[in-house]
Scaffold this active site. Structure first.
Site, mmCIF file in Angstrom:
data_model
loop_
_atom_site.group_PDB
_atom_site.id
_atom_site.type_symbol
_atom_site.label_atom_id
_atom_site.label_comp_id
_atom_site.label_asym_id
_atom_site.label_seq_id
_atom_site.Cartn_x
_atom_site.Cartn_y
_atom_site.Cartn_z
ATOM 1 N N ARG A 233 0.856 -1.184 0.000
ATOM 2 C CA ARG A 233 0.000 0.000 0.000
ATOM 3 C C ARG A 233 0.892 1.235 0.000
ATOM 4 N NH1 ARG A 233 -3.752 -2.287 -1.507
ATOM 5 N NH2 ARG A 233 -5.849 -2.464 -0.645
ATOM 6 N N GLU B 160 -2.107 8.048 -4.026
ATOM 7 C CA GLU B 160 -2.486 7.655 -5.378
ATOM 8 C C GLU B 160 -3.952 8.040 -5.666
ATOM 9 O OE1 GLU B 160 -1.428 3.469 -4.774
ATOM 10 O OE2 GLU B 160 -3.530 2.926 -5.099
ATOM 11 N N HIS C 180 -1.204 0.477 -9.691
ATOM 12 C CA HIS C 180 -1.945 -0.386 -8.747
ATOM 13 C C HIS C 180 -2.694 -1.503 -9.505
ATOM 14 C CE1 HIS C 180 -3.918 -0.340 -4.501
ATOM 15 N NE2 HIS C 180 -3.886 -1.573 -4.987
HETATM 16 C C1 8YV Z 1 -7.455 -3.643 -5.707
HETATM 17 C C2 8YV Z 1 -5.830 -4.337 -3.876
HETATM 18 O O1 8YV Z 1 -7.233 -3.402 -7.040
HETATM 19 O O2 8YV Z 1 -7.073 -6.209 -3.166
HETATM 20 C C3 8YV Z 1 -6.339 -5.276 -2.846
HETATM 21 O O3 8YV Z 1 -6.003 -5.092 -1.656
HETATM 22 O O4 8YV Z 1 -5.020 -3.530 -3.611
HETATM 23 C C4 8YV Z 1 -6.294 -4.426 -5.272
HETATM 24 O O5 8YV Z 1 -6.541 -5.759 -5.605
HETATM 25 C C5 8YV Z 1 -7.819 -2.326 -5.132
HETATM 26 O O6 8YV Z 1 -7.714 -2.240 -3.769
HETATM 27 C C6 8YV Z 1 -9.215 -1.971 -5.608
HETATM 28 O O7 8YV Z 1 -10.167 -2.019 -4.622
#
Ligand code: 8YV
Length: 330
Positions: free
Chosen positions: A243, A272, A290
């Site tokens: 993250r 982001e 991402h």
């Molecule tokens: C998502 C992610 O694209 O699952 C997660 O924790 O970071 C990604 O798979 C993103 O969070 C969209 O909600």
């Protein structure tokens, strides 16, 4: 004929049309297929009108978002990470919180490895070099020269499902796997990924490639900053698929610019979708928007699991990936 009005739900981001059509058979759906991200005020209003919602990382579900949501029973995240949820606030409002573990583990681990390879072997930079017409100037010493993965040491910080997936891939490359995690894996789990638990400092000092896969919490903010980077080898690479906020992006850009680190591969950023301008100026960083879970199969599976969670909660059953377990008493 069933004359009962259908329960109202919110689908806060665009989803696959077939998944939406299926939901519309059972629910009155307020959908956002235009994919214009709601402002906090819009989200608060939307949540006040529904009993359930499907959201993504872009929707912050906190006390403010829930302030008018008197009938809301469940918010299903289309994401395994749930730092967009204020879980205590959801629990005290009686709102079930769910996420999408497992279905994205292998896809995300594949991507972590791809980003590591692209970074260590300078693939993005080499492509720019080729497109800029420099290939005719190649020589034994004047190519973008990278760092090896095979028989090097990979250090994984955060050894959950995705971290273990990366470790198993690293074994195939003959890499030595070390890891740091809040709680140590069982002996069987360590054996399965050939991984040795070390302190964070030892990992930073000895790894050739450091991969971050830990969840974001306030305690993990800037897990990697100037002090930690100073422990790392100047030949090392740093990969963040966890993250934004886990790495101090300004400190990282400075270290990359000053040659204190070889290269970085980043899929996530502080603030982001904005990327710090200092990172955008550097050639020794691979930047991705991402996309670690972004294959069609996996994104469909994530949506399907989120829908399954939502349906279970509204049917009075236990959602398969309920986060605030204390809310299920059935
Ligand atoms: C998502 C992610 O694209 O699952 C997660 O924790 O970071 C990604 O798979 C993103 O969070 C969209 O909600």
């Amino acid at each position: 004929m069933n004359t009962q009005p259908k329960p109202k739900i919110l689908v806060a981001r665009a989803i696959f049309p077939e998944a939406l059509a299926k939901l519309e058979e059972s629910f009155e759906v307020r959908s956002n297929q235009a994919d214009q991200i709601f402002t906090p005020a819009e989200l608060q209003k939307e949540l006040s009108m529904v009993v359930g919602a499907l959201v993504a990382g872009s929707e912050r579900i906190d006390a403010n978002a829930l302030a008018l949501a008197k009938n809301l029973k469940v918010v299903a995240n289309i994401s395994v990470g749930y730092n967009n949820f204020d879980v205590p606030a959801m629990t005290s409002s009686g709102v079930m919180a769910t996420n999408t573990p497992d279905v994205l583990t292998d896809t995300t681990a594949d991507f972590g490895f791809a980003l590591l390879m692209a970074t260590a072997r300078r693939i993005a930079e080499s492509e720019h070099w080729l497109r800029a017409g420099h290939w005719d100037k190649w020589s034994i010493v004047n190519n973008p020269l990278g760092m090896d993965l095979h028989h090097s040491t990979i250090g994984i910080i955060g050894m959950g499902r995705i971290g273990q997936g990366i470790a198993k891939r690293a074994l195939g490359f003959g890499m030595k796997v070390i890891y740091y995690n809040r709680s140590r894996l069982s002996e069987t789990e360590e054996k399965a990924c050939g991984a040795t638990h070390v302190s964070k400092e030892e990992l930073l000092r000895t790894a050739d490639h450091v991969v971050l896969v830990l969840p974001y919490t306030a305690n993990n903010h800037h897990t990697i900053g100037a002090k930690e980077i100073a422990h790392m080898k100047p030949t090392a690479t740093l990969i963040n698929i966890a993250r934004g906020g886990i790495v101090d992006d300004v400190a990282l850009a400075k270290a990359l610019k000053e040659g204190k680190l070889f290269a970085a591969g980043l899929d996530v950023f502080e603030g982001e979708p904005n990327v710090h301008p200092d990172l955008l100026k550097l050639s020794n960083v691979v930047l991705a928007p991402h996309i670690a879970s972004a294959t069609e199969k996996t994104r469909r599976a994530m949506v399907d699991l989120a829908v399954e969670n939502l349906r279970a909660a509204l049917d009075g059953k236990k959602p398969p990936s309920l986060i605030n377990q204390e809310l299920f008493t059935g």
